[in-house]
Design a protein around this motif. Structure first.
Motif, short mmCIF file in Angstrom:
data_model
loop_
_atom_site.label_atom_id
_atom_site.label_comp_id
_atom_site.label_asym_id
_atom_site.label_seq_id
_atom_site.Cartn_x
_atom_site.Cartn_y
_atom_site.Cartn_z
N ARG B 41 0.83 -1.20 0.00
CA ARG B 41 0.00 0.00 0.00
C ARG B 41 0.86 1.25 0.00
O ARG B 41 1.01 1.92 1.02
N VAL B 43 1.07 3.78 -3.03
CA VAL B 43 0.30 4.83 -3.67
C VAL B 43 -0.68 4.15 -4.61
O VAL B 43 -0.48 2.99 -5.00
N ILE B 44 -1.76 4.87 -4.99
CA ILE B 44 -2.79 4.27 -5.84
C ILE B 44 -2.61 4.77 -7.26
O ILE B 44 -2.52 5.98 -7.50
N CYS B 61 -15.39 5.50 -0.82
CA CYS B 61 -14.23 6.03 -0.08
C CYS B 61 -14.67 6.54 1.29
O CYS B 61 -15.52 7.44 1.37
N PHE B 97 -4.05 12.43 -1.29
CA PHE B 97 -3.35 11.50 -0.40
C PHE B 97 -3.12 12.08 0.98
O PHE B 97 -2.64 11.39 1.87
N CYS B 100 -6.35 10.42 2.21
CA CYS B 100 -6.43 8.97 2.02
C CYS B 100 -5.89 8.23 3.22
O CYS B 100 -4.87 8.62 3.80
N TYR B 102 -5.44 4.85 3.01
CA TYR B 102 -4.83 3.65 2.45
C TYR B 102 -5.61 2.39 2.84
O TYR B 102 -5.02 1.36 3.13
N CYS B 103 -6.95 2.49 2.87
CA CYS B 103 -7.74 1.32 3.21
C CYS B 103 -7.86 0.41 2.01
O CYS B 103 -8.09 -0.78 2.15
N GLY B 104 -7.75 0.97 0.80
CA GLY B 104 -7.81 0.14 -0.40
C GLY B 104 -9.21 -0.24 -0.82
O GLY B 104 -9.39 -1.07 -1.72
N TRP B 117 -2.77 -0.86 -6.55
CA TRP B 117 -1.76 -0.47 -5.56
C TRP B 117 -0.38 -0.46 -6.21
O TRP B 117 -0.05 -1.38 -6.93
N PHE B 121 6.39 4.83 -2.35
CA PHE B 121 5.90 5.54 -1.16
C PHE B 121 6.62 6.86 -0.94
O PHE B 121 6.31 7.60 -0.01
#
Lengths: 322, 183
Positions: B41, B43-44, B61, B97, B100, B102-104, B117, B121
């Protein structure tokens, strides 16, 4: 003129040793402790494996403000670090590292007396700091230091006396001249007692109740900042050098080695001192701090009887071989 | 037999000495980059070619850090006389971000595999506004998305491959049958 030059040179060498060896031991402690805990220790200062970490620390300490608390006894407070540090310099002067005349800062006839008496003064520095800081934590630390000094000076003196009895002299080079290899097993109990008591006197872990940072902040040194604090730390490491050197001279035969004793005596002394210094660090990493009462118990119920037994054994053997 | 007095002390010394001789596992991070597994996890990334502006990600989200703007375009009828189709066109896709967590969830819910993903980072900024990555930046992250890890040796075949294989077999069978009839 030549005499003056000789004295100056000796003093200079002792002074350089006094300034560098504690730093070397400090750096070794950084790295050895780190690796014993599965870490790397300092890696950046100086470029190669953090060799200059302590230099950087020194620069940092020098930059800090020198604070004296308002309620403190100003002069005593400021004098304490010097009182803690200087005795070790004087002791270092008397430790012989080689068999020749030139391998000792100053030959003192009553070497053991001088060395132990002056080392005792070093602890006074912590007492002064503890009392003069006008801080409860400092006072507690100072009192613990005093209790520790009382408890551990005795076994230290007794075991040193045992060596003096065995050698029939109180001069440090004299003791080494009389040294035979079988003194090692003969005096081994005394050596261990001396080393442990010395550790306690230096307030090294596991005997660091006087500075126990998780209980009483930093004991007698709580109020110190900047260079004066650094001097206390330096005193601790100088103390390690002195203690390891003394143990080497008194119990491990100093410059005597199984081979190559001619001309290389000082290598043996340094080697033994280094190994002992490693053991000091090793013990620090391995053992948790003793409680204050456990500390007193260890001294009075174990170390003092052991050192008395050592003296008895020394006496008996001495009489028998005569 | 009771253990010797002091054997515990000796054991302690042995432990520290053994640890000292072992190699330390510390990774010197800025000097050596960590070897991160796929789907870390970091960055998206947005594979915008797959995005249909269904808005599922933005709605799911939990901290509302996805911003999507779009408009509709009409596509001329495919067959003559057919009806005109309308289609969503993506105007803006941004992920903040700084918000965010970072729950995905966005990556989980995306039905068209448009979000991924990436283990990158190192995108700290000195200005918090810079942490809102716009569409082009999110597209750039796609190049850093590693291939997914291989399946377990005895794992079931992935559904899309199974479906594709079935279709291919059916087609092959259909092609083979008439040939047999001719000969």
């Amino acid at each position: 003129m030549n005499d003056a030059l000789d004295v100056t040179l000796r003093l200079l060498i002792v002074f350089v040793v006094f300034l560098t060896f504690p730093l070397i031991i400090g750096q070794t402690e950084h790295k050895v402790m780190a690796h014993m805990q599965g870490r790397l220790g300092p890696m950046y200062a100086g470029g190669f494996h953090g060799w200059a970490q302590l230099v950087a620390d020194g620069v940092k300490f020098a930059q800090k403000e020198d604070v004296v608390p308002a309620g403190a006894d100003r002069r005593i407070f400021q004098l304490a670090p010097a009182v803690a540090l200087l005795p070790y310099l004087l002791v270092l002067l008397a430790i012989p590292i080689g068999p020749s005349e030139g391998a000792v800062g100053e030959v003192i006839d009553a070497g053991i007396f001088f060395v132990l008496a002056v080392m005792g003064v070093g602890v006074l520095g912590s007492l002064m700091a503890g009392w003069a800081s006008a801080n409860k934590f400092s006072l507690l630390g100072g009192l613990r230091t005093a209790a520790q000094l009382l408890a551990y000076e005795l076994p230290m003196l007794l075991t040193a006396a045992s060596v003096a009895m065995a050698a029939g002299t109180v001069s440090l080079p004299g003791i080494l001249d009389a040294f035979e290899w079988w003194w090692l097993p003969w005096q081994i109990v005394g050596a261990i007692v001396f080393f442990v008591a010395g550790l306690a006197e230096l307030q090294r872990p596991p005997f660091d109740m006087p500075v126990a940072d998780s209980e009483i902040i930093f004991g007698a040194y709580t109020e110190y900042t900047g260079l004066r604090f650094a001097l206390f730390l330096l005193a601790e490491y100088a103390g390690i050098v002195v203690l390891c050197g003394l143990t080497t001279v008194l119990f491990l035969g100093g410059w005597h080695g199984p081979w190559g004793a001619d001309g290389l005596g000082w290598v043996w002394t340094l080697l033994k001192t280094a190994v002992l210094a490693f053991i000091v660090i090793w013990l620090r990493v391995t053992y948790p701090r003793l409680r204050e009462d456990q500390l007193q118990k260890l001294s009075w119920t174990l170390l003092v009887p052991l050192s008395l037994a050592q003296i008895a054994l020394t006496g008996v053997v001495k009489v028998v071989i005569q | 037999m009771a253990p010797l007095p002091g054997s515990g002390l000796a054991k302690g010394l042995a432990v520290t000495l053994r640890t000292m001789t072992k190699k330390s596992v510390t990774a010197q991070y800025p000097d050596t980059q960590p070897d991160l597994p796929p789907r870390t996890r970091g960055v998206i990334g947005l594979f915008e070619e797959n995005c249909t502006v269904c808005m599922l990600c933005a709605r799911e989200c939990p901290d509302w850090c996805i911003y999507i703007d779009s408009h509709k375009e009409t596509v001329p009828a495919a067959a003559p006389g057919g009806r005109e189709r309308s289609r969503n066109v993506l105007d803006r896709f941004a992920i903040d971000f700084a918000l965010c967590m970072y729950c995905g969830i966005c990556i989980e819910v995306c039905p068209f595999d448009a979000l991924f993903w990436s283990p990158e980072f190192e995108y700290a900024e000195t200005d918090i506004r810079e942490l809102t990555h716009e569409r082009d930046k999110l597209r750039e992250w796609m190049w850093t998305v590693p291939a997914p890890p291989a399946l377990d040796p005895a794992a079931e075949e992935p559904k899309e491959i199974a479906a594709a294989r079935k279709t291919a077999e059916k087609l092959a069978a259909a092609r083979a049958e008439p040939q047999e009839g001719e000969s």
